[in-house]
Design a protein around this motif. Structure first.
Motif, mmCIF file in Angstrom:
data_model
loop_
_atom_site.group_PDB
_atom_site.id
_atom_site.type_symbol
_atom_site.label_atom_id
_atom_site.label_comp_id
_atom_site.label_asym_id
_atom_site.label_seq_id
_atom_site.Cartn_x
_atom_site.Cartn_y
_atom_site.Cartn_z
ATOM 1 N N VAL A 318 77.526 -15.983 -13.652
ATOM 2 C CA VAL A 318 77.088 -16.371 -14.994
ATOM 3 C C VAL A 318 78.093 -15.833 -16.012
ATOM 4 N N SER A 319 78.592 -16.740 -16.859
ATOM 5 C CA SER A 319 79.502 -16.335 -17.925
ATOM 6 C C SER A 319 78.722 -16.120 -19.216
ATOM 7 N N ASN A 320 79.060 -15.063 -19.925
ATOM 8 C CA ASN A 320 78.473 -14.765 -21.246
ATOM 9 C C ASN A 320 76.978 -14.443 -21.139
ATOM 10 N N LEU A 321 76.335 -14.214 -22.302
ATOM 11 C CA LEU A 321 74.975 -13.684 -22.291
ATOM 12 C C LEU A 321 73.962 -14.772 -21.969
ATOM 13 N N PRO A 322 73.200 -14.593 -20.887
ATOM 14 C CA PRO A 322 72.111 -15.532 -20.613
ATOM 15 C C PRO A 322 70.974 -15.316 -21.621
ATOM 16 N N ASP A 323 70.100 -16.342 -21.779
ATOM 17 C CA ASP A 323 68.956 -16.201 -22.690
ATOM 18 C C ASP A 323 68.018 -15.095 -22.212
ATOM 19 N N ALA A 324 67.769 -15.079 -20.910
ATOM 20 C CA ALA A 324 66.912 -14.040 -20.335
ATOM 21 C C ALA A 324 67.804 -12.933 -19.786
ATOM 22 N N PRO A 325 67.303 -11.696 -19.775
ATOM 23 C CA PRO A 325 68.154 -10.598 -19.282
ATOM 24 C C PRO A 325 68.493 -10.758 -17.804
ATOM 25 N N TRP A 326 69.615 -10.206 -17.429
ATOM 26 C CA TRP A 326 70.007 -10.194 -16.009
ATOM 27 C C TRP A 326 68.941 -9.492 -15.180
ATOM 28 N N GLN A 327 68.413 -8.384 -15.711
ATOM 29 C CA GLN A 327 67.373 -7.620 -15.030
ATOM 30 C C GLN A 327 66.423 -7.063 -16.069
ATOM 31 N N ARG A 328 65.167 -6.864 -15.646
ATOM 32 C CA ARG A 328 64.214 -6.091 -16.442
ATOM 33 C C ARG A 328 63.823 -4.874 -15.615
ATOM 34 N N PHE A 329 63.893 -3.714 -16.216
ATOM 35 C CA PHE A 329 63.512 -2.486 -15.523
ATOM 36 C C PHE A 329 62.345 -1.842 -16.245
ATOM 37 N N ALA A 330 61.505 -1.164 -15.461
ATOM 38 C CA ALA A 330 60.482 -0.324 -16.074
ATOM 39 C C ALA A 330 61.150 0.972 -16.515
ATOM 40 N N ARG A 331 60.724 1.470 -17.643
ATOM 41 C CA ARG A 331 61.332 2.685 -18.173
ATOM 42 C C ARG A 331 61.245 3.802 -17.139
ATOM 43 N N GLY A 332 62.388 4.404 -16.851
ATOM 44 C CA GLY A 332 62.443 5.491 -15.882
ATOM 45 C C GLY A 332 62.902 5.069 -14.502
ATOM 46 N N ASP A 333 63.056 3.762 -14.280
ATOM 47 C CA ASP A 333 63.532 3.301 -12.968
ATOM 48 C C ASP A 333 64.910 3.870 -12.648
ATOM 49 N N THR A 334 65.080 4.286 -11.401
ATOM 50 C CA THR A 334 66.406 4.636 -10.886
ATOM 51 C C THR A 334 66.982 3.411 -10.193
ATOM 52 N N VAL A 335 68.177 3.012 -10.595
ATOM 53 C CA VAL A 335 68.759 1.777 -10.079
ATOM 54 C C VAL A 335 70.159 2.056 -9.554
ATOM 55 N N GLN A 336 70.408 1.580 -8.348
ATOM 56 C CA GLN A 336 71.750 1.680 -7.774
ATOM 57 C C GLN A 336 72.394 0.293 -7.823
ATOM 58 N N ILE A 337 73.549 0.201 -8.448
ATOM 59 C CA ILE A 337 74.240 -1.082 -8.582
ATOM 60 C C ILE A 337 75.595 -0.966 -7.887
ATOM 61 N N THR A 338 75.821 -1.863 -6.934
ATOM 62 C CA THR A 338 77.131 -1.954 -6.291
ATOM 63 C C THR A 338 77.955 -2.957 -7.087
ATOM 64 N N ILE A 339 78.998 -2.466 -7.745
ATOM 65 C CA ILE A 339 79.854 -3.342 -8.535
ATOM 66 C C ILE A 339 81.043 -3.729 -7.657
ATOM 67 N N VAL A 340 81.227 -5.032 -7.501
ATOM 68 C CA VAL A 340 82.279 -5.553 -6.629
ATOM 69 C C VAL A 340 83.288 -6.296 -7.497
ATOM 70 N N ASN A 341 84.505 -5.816 -7.531
ATOM 71 C CA ASN A 341 85.542 -6.494 -8.318
ATOM 72 C C ASN A 341 86.243 -7.517 -7.434
ATOM 73 N N ASP A 342 85.757 -8.757 -7.540
ATOM 74 C CA ASP A 342 86.312 -9.837 -6.719
ATOM 75 C C ASP A 342 87.326 -10.637 -7.555
ATOM 76 N N THR A 343 88.149 -9.935 -8.322
ATOM 77 C CA THR A 343 89.158 -10.586 -9.167
ATOM 78 C C THR A 343 90.515 -9.922 -8.916
ATOM 79 N N ALA A 344 91.531 -10.488 -9.519
ATOM 80 C CA ALA A 344 92.892 -9.973 -9.334
ATOM 81 C C ALA A 344 93.292 -8.966 -10.409
ATOM 82 N N PHE A 345 92.316 -8.512 -11.227
ATOM 83 C CA PHE A 345 92.629 -7.602 -12.333
ATOM 84 C C PHE A 345 91.651 -6.431 -12.366
ATOM 85 N N PRO A 346 92.067 -5.323 -12.961
ATOM 86 C CA PRO A 346 91.128 -4.209 -13.130
ATOM 87 C C PRO A 346 90.166 -4.473 -14.286
ATOM 88 N N HIS A 347 88.985 -3.858 -14.199
ATOM 89 C CA HIS A 347 87.976 -4.002 -15.252
ATOM 90 C C HIS A 347 87.296 -2.656 -15.485
#
Ligand SMILES: [Cu+2]
Length: 413
Positions: A318-347
């Protein structure tokens, strides 16, 4: 020192001496007549009250980078506040929960407005700061300018956006102190304000430790080796001066000199106490088992192959901001996110309103950061307690990437 009463930050055109003294000047934007804007200093727990006056002739807003802030004060037009139109003003007022090195910058058309100079340091002092002879903020940035100093105004260049971003032709440090003594103990608060440039940094003439990253104290100070700052990242160093303090950008050949802090005289009574960890932040500890495990795939760009987004870059298709959030969390949730850079540039991925742990190779929580750098092809897990309610951006801080798709948002309720 504490900013108890409202202060004014007025954005407008400035003439800056970016090139060495005696060379040409550069027409930029700044706050209160200068770029970088004035350094704001307050004490942890204080309220910061700022009236933003917009004199740049187009809309803007200010984001307080790295502050675990009340959502309505986060400075993101369209998500947390209306755009501050040309000639209008907007009041920001919020409490400062953490001591450390932060910064403020425009969050509207930031690929142009930050590049033109709309940023400054925001320093939050500890209740009892560590003993040093000089507390020095060192902004490091690059500018795309002619040899005359004239600004090259090709902002929004799609070729830049699809590659590494708008790289400058000239880079240097902007330190708040220009001379120290041999034997002085210094605190260096280094901030990368560049819109795209990753700065590897070698600092000579000091011996000391890295004591904080992205404003958050390290549990154990680290040896000061060659370090890397992505756009928006910060690093606090406490060190003793042995010689001229030189900031070098290592390259394959001779290092590029970014500038130095001169040495004049000698401190007759140097501070000899060991360099200790800073007071640890009061921040929620992650649950032993995360409430959610997610993957965020960075895709697109030149040489990046096909992806499902409709702009240059995308996050999970998804490019740019979707109307609905990517995720909704309950306050206090611990979330582990695996970020995968599948591009040819650093971010450098930046989360608003929170700090997260970068996970170490063994899976243990590493340093707290608000911006994490992923080199091409790299993956990293981050662990975050989403305890700050509101609508928060998650985006690349290579600001041309942000402008061309690499952003999303999430909601904590
Ligand atoms: Cu990016």
């Amino acid at each position: 020192m504490a900013l108890a009463s409202p202060m004014v930050l007025r954005a407008g055109p400035v003439t800056a001496q970016i090139m060495p003294e005696g060379d040409g000047t550069t027409a930029l934007w700044g706050f209160n007549g200068s770029t970088p804007g004035p350094e704001l200093r307050a004490r942890v727990g204080d309220m910061l009250n700022v009236r933003f006056e917009n004199g740049i002739g187009s809309g803007s807003a200010i984001h307080w980078h790295g502050i675990r802030i009340e959502n309505g004060m986060d400075g993101v037009p369209g998500l947390t506040q209306p755009l501050v139109e040309a000639g209008a003003e907007h009041d920001y007022s919020f409490r400062l929960p953490d001591a450390g090195t932060f910064w403020y910058h425009s969050h509207h058309r930031s690929w142009e407005q930050v590049e033109r100079g709309l940023y400054g340091a925001l320093i939050i002092e500890e209740e009892t700061p560590p003993e040093v002879n000089h507390d020095i903020t060192v902004i490091v940035d690059d500018w795309r300018i002619e040899r005359t100093g004239e600004l090259i105004e090709d902002f929004g260049n799609r070729h830049d956006f699809a590659h590494g971003g708008r790289m400058g032709t000239f880079a240097r440090i902007v330190p708040t102190v220009s001379t120290v003594r041999k034997g002085d103990r210094v605190r260096l608060r280094i901030i990368n304000t560049a819109t795209a440039r990753i700065f590897p940094l070698e600092i000579t003439g000091i011996t000391g430790k890295i004591v904080a990253l992205d404003g958050m104290p390290l549990a154990q100070p680290r040896d000061l080796e060659r370090s890397v700052l992505a756009p928006a990242q910060r690093m606090d160093v406490i060190a003793d001066v042995t010689d001229t303090v030189q900031f070098l950008f290592p390259t394959g050949q001779d290092p590029y000199p970014l500038g130095d802090i001169a040495v004049d005289g000698e401190n007759p009574t140097p501070i000899t106490a060991p360099i200790a960890a800073l007071p640890q932040p009061r921040i929620s500890q992650p649950a032993a088992t995360p409430d959610h495990r997610l993957t965020m795939r960075l895709e697109g760009g030149a040489m990046g192959g096909r992806h499902a987004g409709d702009d240059i870059w995308s996050l999970n298709g998804v490019s740019n901001l979707p109307d609905a959030p990517w995720q909704r969390f309950a306050r206090g949730d611990t979330v582990q996110i695996t970020i995968v850079n599948d591009t040819a540039f650093p971010h450098g991925m930046h989360l608003h309103g929170h700090h997260f742990h970068e996970l170490e190779e063994d899976g243990s929580p590493g340093p707290l950061r608000d911006t994490t750098l992923l080199m091409r092809g790299q993956s990293r897990d981050i662990l975050c307690v989403f305890d700050n309610p509101g609508k928060w951006l998650l985006h690349c801080h290579m600001l041309g990437h942000q402008a061309s798709g690499m952003k999303t948002w999430l909601e904590v309720a």
